[in-house]
Scaffold this motif. Structure first.
Motif, PDB file in Angstrom:
ATOM      1  N   GLY A  66      38.287  41.076  36.396  1.00  0.00           N
ATOM      2  CA  GLY A  66      37.544  40.909  37.841  1.00  0.00           C
ATOM      3  C   GLY A  66      37.577  39.717  37.774  1.00  0.00           C
ATOM      4  O   GLY A  66      37.661  39.409  39.307  1.00  0.00           O
ATOM      5  N   SER A 102      39.941  36.671  37.849  1.00  0.00           N
ATOM      6  CA  SER A 102      41.585  37.324  38.868  1.00  0.00           C
ATOM      7  C   SER A 102      41.195  36.930  40.770  1.00  0.00           C
ATOM      8  O   SER A 102      41.389  36.121  40.736  1.00  0.00           O
ATOM      9  CB  SER A 102      42.101  38.501  38.012  1.00  0.00           C
ATOM     10  N   GLN A 103      39.734  36.996  40.800  1.00  0.00           N
ATOM     11  CA  GLN A 103      39.417  36.370  42.168  1.00  0.00           C
ATOM     12  C   GLN A 103      39.208  35.314  42.145  1.00  0.00           C
ATOM     13  O   GLN A 103      39.119  34.345  43.112  1.00  0.00           O
ATOM     14  CB  GLN A 103      37.928  37.372  42.249  1.00  0.00           C
ATOM     15  N   TYR A 104      38.331  34.843  41.675  1.00  0.00           N
ATOM     16  CA  TYR A 104      38.100  33.618  41.531  1.00  0.00           C
ATOM     17  C   TYR A 104      39.532  32.368  41.256  1.00  0.00           C
ATOM     18  O   TYR A 104      39.793  31.690  42.245  1.00  0.00           O
ATOM     19  CB  TYR A 104      37.740  32.707  39.767  1.00  0.00           C
ATOM     20  N   ASP A 148      42.079  33.406  42.399  1.00  0.00           N
ATOM     21  CA  ASP A 148      42.883  33.267  43.327  1.00  0.00           C
ATOM     22  C   ASP A 148      42.476  32.942  44.809  1.00  0.00           C
ATOM     23  O   ASP A 148      43.007  31.872  45.575  1.00  0.00           O
ATOM     24  CB  ASP A 148      43.039  35.314  44.313  1.00  0.00           C
ATOM     25  N   GLU A 149      41.425  32.471  45.065  1.00  0.00           N
ATOM     26  CA  GLU A 149      40.343  31.587  45.746  1.00  0.00           C
ATOM     27  C   GLU A 149      40.327  29.882  45.365  1.00  0.00           C
ATOM     28  O   GLU A 149      40.648  28.830  46.249  1.00  0.00           O
ATOM     29  CB  GLU A 149      39.013  31.737  44.946  1.00  0.00           C
TER      30      GLU A 149
END
Length: 136
Positions: free
Chosen positions: A110, A113-115, A117-118
């Protein structure tokens, strides 16, 4: 005479044990060794009076699983209730670590994947400048 299932002393003329309800057979059917040819079961072991479930052994097995497994193997015949407590603690430890592993891995995925996307990685950002130097 002793009951072949629970090990308690019973009267000679009873057909069922008053403590555990096991069927008591005559000597020609039972042969005095716990083997009953009618239902083909061997009931040689019985529960000892000091055998009881223990939360302490389960807790010890949870925190030190190798000890719980060894105690289960040692006590499985003599003290089945204690052994069952040990194996429950051992299994709870295994389940706990599997769940913790799954939670940690899902957290890592998680966060990754967040990193991703940013940041919005662009492969063109990594162009290198190459300079040639002549040898003289």
């Amino acid at each position: 005479m002793y009951c072949y299932q629970c090990g308690k002393q019973v009267e000679e003329d009873v057909k069922f044990c008053p403590y555990c309800g096991a069927q008591l057979n005559s000597h020609d059917q039972n042969n005095g060794n716990g083997y009953n040819p009618i239902n083909q079961n061997y009931q040689g072991s019985y529960q000892k009076p000091d055998d009881e479930s223990s939360f302490g052994y389960a807790l010890l097995s949870f925190f030190i699983p190798v000890v719980g497994l060894v105690l289960y193997l040692v006590w499985s015949k003599e003290y089945p209730l204690r052994a069952k407590s040990c194996i429950k603690g051992f299994i709870a430890n295994i389940v706990f670590y599997v769940l913790m592993f799954c939670c940690i891995m899902s957290g890592i995925v998680g966060i990754a994947s967040q990193y991703d996307d940013e940041v919005h990685w662009n492969h063109n950002d990594f162009n290198a400048v190459v300079e040639t130097v002549s040898y003289e």
